[in-house]
Scaffold this motif. Structure first.
Motif, PDB file in Angstrom:
ATOM      1  N   PHE A 186     110.160 -54.520  69.694  1.00 48.87           N
ATOM      2  CA  PHE A 186     108.927 -54.527  70.375  1.00 48.87           C
ATOM      3  C   PHE A 186     109.212 -54.891  71.907  1.00 48.87           C
ATOM      4  O   PHE A 186     109.705 -56.184  72.301  1.00 48.87           O
ATOM      5  N   ALA A 187     109.623 -53.841  72.555  1.00 47.48           N
ATOM      6  CA  ALA A 187     110.089 -54.242  74.165  1.00 47.48           C
ATOM      7  C   ALA A 187     109.250 -54.872  74.882  1.00 47.48           C
ATOM      8  O   ALA A 187     109.535 -55.730  75.676  1.00 47.48           O
ATOM      9  N   LEU A 188     108.052 -54.656  74.933  1.00 49.67           N
ATOM     10  CA  LEU A 188     106.987 -55.401  75.622  1.00 49.67           C
ATOM     11  C   LEU A 188     106.838 -56.887  75.282  1.00 49.67           C
ATOM     12  O   LEU A 188     106.621 -57.524  76.218  1.00 49.67           O
ATOM     13  N   ALA A 189     106.889 -57.126  74.174  1.00 53.87           N
ATOM     14  CA  ALA A 189     106.884 -58.497  73.648  1.00 53.87           C
ATOM     15  C   ALA A 189     108.078 -59.146  74.262  1.00 53.87           C
ATOM     16  O   ALA A 189     108.140 -60.403  74.723  1.00 53.87           O
ATOM     17  N   ALA A 190     109.479 -58.881  74.191  1.00 58.22           N
ATOM     18  CA  ALA A 190     110.549 -59.330  74.812  1.00 58.22           C
ATOM     19  C   ALA A 190     110.263 -59.492  76.360  1.00 58.22           C
ATOM     20  O   ALA A 190     110.554 -60.544  77.157  1.00 58.22           O
ATOM     21  N   TYR A 191     109.838 -58.360  77.091  1.00 57.93           N
ATOM     22  CA  TYR A 191     109.326 -58.368  78.557  1.00 57.93           C
ATOM     23  C   TYR A 191     108.444 -59.808  78.866  1.00 57.93           C
ATOM     24  O   TYR A 191     108.761 -60.419  79.628  1.00 57.93           O
ATOM     25  N   TYR A 192     107.119 -59.890  78.185  1.00 59.37           N
ATOM     26  CA  TYR A 192     106.454 -60.891  78.434  1.00 59.37           C
ATOM     27  C   TYR A 192     106.892 -62.299  78.144  1.00 59.37           C
ATOM     28  O   TYR A 192     106.535 -63.353  78.648  1.00 59.37           O
ATOM     29  N   ALA A 193     107.882 -62.614  76.991  1.00 56.36           N
ATOM     30  CA  ALA A 193     108.362 -63.715  76.503  1.00 56.36           C
ATOM     31  C   ALA A 193     109.469 -63.931  77.732  1.00 56.36           C
ATOM     32  O   ALA A 193     109.587 -65.089  78.270  1.00 56.36           O
ATOM     33  N   ALA A 194     110.030 -63.049  78.400  1.00 52.20           N
ATOM     34  CA  ALA A 194     110.852 -63.264  79.644  1.00 52.20           C
ATOM     35  C   ALA A 194     109.875 -63.862  80.711  1.00 52.20           C
ATOM     36  O   ALA A 194     110.598 -65.011  81.344  1.00 52.20           O
ATOM     37  N   VAL A 195     108.809 -63.159  80.960  1.00 51.84           N
ATOM     38  CA  VAL A 195     107.979 -63.636  82.126  1.00 51.84           C
ATOM     39  C   VAL A 195     107.406 -65.021  81.818  1.00 51.84           C
ATOM     40  O   VAL A 195     107.294 -65.929  82.681  1.00 51.84           O
ATOM     41  N   SER A 196     107.098 -65.424  80.636  1.00 47.33           N
ATOM     42  CA  SER A 196     106.558 -66.453  80.262  1.00 47.33           C
ATOM     43  C   SER A 196     107.541 -67.716  80.499  1.00 47.33           C
ATOM     44  O   SER A 196     107.300 -68.967  80.755  1.00 47.33           O
ATOM     45  N   ARG A 197     108.723 -67.434  80.086  1.00 51.01           N
ATOM     46  CA  ARG A 197     109.783 -68.541  80.314  1.00 51.01           C
ATOM     47  C   ARG A 197     110.656 -68.612  81.653  1.00 51.01           C
ATOM     48  O   ARG A 197     111.460 -69.394  81.918  1.00 51.01           O
ATOM     49  N   GLY A 198     110.188 -67.637  82.482  1.00 54.64           N
ATOM     50  CA  GLY A 198     110.845 -67.590  83.756  1.00 54.64           C
ATOM     51  C   GLY A 198     111.109 -68.927  84.623  1.00 54.64           C
ATOM     52  O   GLY A 198     112.149 -69.332  85.203  1.00 54.64           O
TER      53      GLY A 198
ATOM     54  N   VAL B 293     114.937 -54.511  78.404  1.00 56.28           N
ATOM     55  CA  VAL B 293     115.738 -53.249  79.114  1.00 56.28           C
ATOM     56  C   VAL B 293     116.343 -52.602  78.056  1.00 56.28           C
ATOM     57  O   VAL B 293     116.114 -51.114  77.682  1.00 56.28           O
ATOM     58  N   ARG B 294     117.176 -53.077  77.153  1.00 58.50           N
ATOM     59  CA  ARG B 294     117.713 -52.596  76.050  1.00 58.50           C
ATOM     60  C   ARG B 294     116.765 -51.966  75.068  1.00 58.50           C
ATOM     61  O   ARG B 294     116.853 -50.565  74.547  1.00 58.50           O
ATOM     62  N   LEU B 295     115.725 -52.392  74.803  1.00 57.64           N
ATOM     63  CA  LEU B 295     114.557 -51.848  74.055  1.00 57.64           C
ATOM     64  C   LEU B 295     113.647 -50.546  74.724  1.00 57.64           C
ATOM     65  O   LEU B 295     112.761 -50.070  74.072  1.00 57.64           O
ATOM     66  N   GLY B 296     113.885 -50.560  76.039  1.00 55.07           N
ATOM     67  CA  GLY B 296     112.827 -49.946  76.825  1.00 55.07           C
ATOM     68  C   GLY B 296     113.042 -48.436  76.516  1.00 55.07           C
ATOM     69  O   GLY B 296     111.800 -47.734  76.803  1.00 55.07           O
ATOM     70  N   ASP B 297     113.878 -47.734  75.808  1.00 50.47           N
ATOM     71  CA  ASP B 297     113.642 -46.481  75.638  1.00 50.47           C
ATOM     72  C   ASP B 297     112.641 -46.165  74.347  1.00 50.47           C
ATOM     73  O   ASP B 297     112.429 -45.020  74.187  1.00 50.47           O
TER      74      ASP B 297
END
Length: 612
Positions: free
Chosen positions: A140-152, A167-171
């Motif tokens: 789940f790429a977008l979940a990883a992205y929003y987790a990163a934004v939330s932990r920034g 990024v790795r899951l973005g494909d």
């Protein structure tokens, strides 16, 4: 297309917590949509399903077209309906529901709840939900992205790893999500592709405030403030609820701060002040806005107005934050003795964070007063605090940088060069293997080393260092890093006695009037005076006086700039202007170390001669 994420953002703005069909239509209209796809899902047998969809005109409620899809799973239904809709709208799509990277159904439920929390202020809880969604579906790429934004803010190292995973899951993600993730990664890692990605995303989705804000950031970082301005203005229009204070997050406030920063890059203090006052009229509770305004007013020399921002900022600017900020304003205004008195106590008795910031500013205050022994002592205290920090990495207020600069100003170029060489040999702990991250650090570390070696008269190593800085600077997205090699070229040419080439090199390093390395302005003015062109030295020096005292401006003291400006006005025959700047020098260095007291005495003599 209005993304579901944008709908949650708007839902938070209007204060509703359940995304009903009626609310969806209202939010879609607010987001600029003209049509809505709605429908009904049926189970027609044990393993058979039907999906009826309608394209509805949001302005009239008229059904423009209806579609039906049948299948043995929800994924078949989604794929079939997508193909029909895409064909009718004459767009191509190669994405399938099973390959969108949007997770399993259980992961999607956790993700949706995370979005609700994220856009209603529960960022910590949202981060937990996004990570749970990622645990349910590791693709789940977008979940990883929003987790990163939330932990920034809470844990930058964990956030970087989560973003790397996204990024790795973005494909597996949709084009929009993939571009969003790639742009966030480019901004976080100082990648030179950030502007291209930002422009591509903002062209496709011009009414997404997060996309437009990221584009503004990318252009400003890359040294294109004119390109950043329209993006920030669009964010302000899109996030009206943020300015009303009805939501926890205020992207419009961030955009106003971005506008002010872009205007400062253009050396337009008045425009920066207007942007900040406009924002504070709507959100007087925005602490960062009062601090930014205070700095701008101090840079304009308006001391009373600048100090009034401390009171206007309310409780958030009380002790200890307000004390440190007040001392910083006093330093910008040139009231170094007052600043030093405030900082001394905080450097001794404050929390570790307060002590570090106070010691950093105390180093600046002591340098500005010409008391380098005191500056060195403060720098060493700061280094001791740095060494006690877990992990050993310092991003701001680095005691080694402070000590190296003080040693350079004491005439110990060799000692400064050793410290700068030590910094250059160390890789950044976070993202050390990432080209953009390494490039920014290497370019600046090697440039500082070269400037220290230049002070020792070492001409052998400078050309090689200049070439290395040029290579690393091109790999960095930060505009300043591309100006460092021309600055070094100017130092080399001046050492060789080629003043014309030195002047050309220094001028080529002055990309923007309100930003960059202040030493470049200073060295250009020195060359102009050596060439007998006093009038040409005045403009670059005056630009320094409009700037902040930190960042790239740390490596030159304001009294030094005032002294050279006084000499430029003096040589140009402008006695009154020269006297103004000589007075600043006399006041700043009257109680300094012997060499500085001698220069202060010389300034006093010139004042008497010029005003006789």
């Amino acid at each position: 297309v209005v993304s579901r994420i944008r709908l949650y953002d708007l839902m938070g703005q209007v204060g509703d917590s359940v995304l009903t069909p009626e609310l969806t239509a209202r939010l879609a209209r607010r987001a600029g949509a003209t049509e809505l796809v709605e429908g009904t899902f049926y189970r027609t047998g044990r393993d058979s399903f039907r999906l009826d969809l309608r394209r509805v005109d949001l302005a009239t409620g008229t059904v423009r077209r209806a579609y039906t899809a049948r299948g043995t799973s929800v994924f078949e239904l989604a794929d079939g309906a997508t193909r029909e809709l895409a064909a009718d709208l004459q767009v191509r799509t190669a994405v399938t529901a099973t390959g969108t990277g949007e997770g399993s159904l259980s992961a999607r439920r956790l993700f949706d709840e995370g979005l609700r929390r994220y856009y209603t202020g529960g960022i910590r809880e949202a981060g937990d939900l996004f990570e749970s969604a990622l645990g349910e579906d590791s693709t789940f790429a977008l979940a990883a992205y929003y987790a990163a934004v939330s932990r920034g803010w809470e844990d930058p190292f964990e956030a970087l790893e989560l973003l790397r995973r996204a990024v790795r899951l973005g494909d597996h993600a949709t084009q929009r999500d993939r571009l969003t993730i790639q742009l966030a990664w480019a901004i976080r890692t100082n990648d030179t592709a950030m502007v291209t990605l930002a422009d591509s995303l903002s062209r496709r989705y011009p009414d997404d405030p997060e996309t437009r804000f990221a584009a503004g950031e990318a252009h400003a970082w890359a040294g294109d403030p004119w390109g950043a301005l329209p993006h920030f203005r669009r964010v302000i229009t899109l996030d009206s609820a943020g300015l009303l204070g009805t939501v926890p997050r205020c992207r419009a406030c961030d955009a106003y701060a971005g506008l002010a920063s872009a205007y400062l890059q253009l050396d337009s203090l008045a425009a920066a002040e207007r942007a900040l006052r406009e924002m504070l009229a709507a959100r007087p509770d925005w602490t960062r806005g009062w601090m930014d305004l205070g700095r701008v007013l101090a840079q304009e020399g308006r001391g009373t107005d600048a100090m009034a921002t401390l009171r206007a900022g309310g409780r958030s600017l009380q002790q200890p934050t307000g004390e440190v900020f007040g001392a910083e304003l006093q330093l910008i205004l040139g009231n170094t003795a007052d600043a030093e008195q405030q900082l001394a106590g905080m450097a001794r008795y404050g929390s570790q964070a307060t002590r570090r910031e106070a010691l950093w500013l105390l180093v600046i205050a002591e340098r500005y007063r010409g008391r380098l022994a005191g500056a060195l002592a403060a720098a060493r205290q700061l280094r001791a605090l740095d060494d006690s920090m877990p992990g050993g990495e310092t991003v701001h207020f680095d005691g080694r940088v402070a000590e190296a600069q003080v040693r350079l100003e004491m005439g110990d170029g060799a000692g400064a060069a050793r410290l700068f060489a030590t910094l250059a040999a160390q890789s950044p702990l976070a993202g050390a293997e990432i080209t953009g991250v390494r490039a920014r650090k290497r370019a600046f570390d090697l440039a500082r080393l070269a400037m220290a070696l230049d002070a020792t008269g070492d001409t052998i190593q400078l050309p090689g260092l200049a070439d290395s800085v040029r290579v690393w600077g091109r790999r960095s997205a930060y505009s300043r890093d591309r100006t460092l090699a021309p600055h070094l070229d100017g130092l080399i040419a001046r050492r060789r006695g080629d003043l014309d080439s030195a002047a050309r090199a220094f001028r080529s390093a002055l990309v923007l009037p309100g930003t960059g390395l202040s030493r470049t302005n200073y060295e250009l003015a020195r060359v102009a005076l050596a060439q007998g062109r006093a009038a040409a030295a005045i403009g670059p020096l005056q630009a320094i006086l409009h700037r902040d005292i930190q960042g790239s401006n740390f490596y030159l003291t304001m009294p030094e700039a005032h002294l050279l400006l006084a000499e430029a006005f003096d040589s140009a025959g402008l006695a009154d202007s020269a006297a103004v700047h000589y007075r600043v020098v006399a006041r700043s260095w009257a109680g300094g170390d012997p060499p500085f007291r001698a220069r202060a005495a010389h300034a006093e003599r010139r004042i008497r001669q010029l005003t006789f």
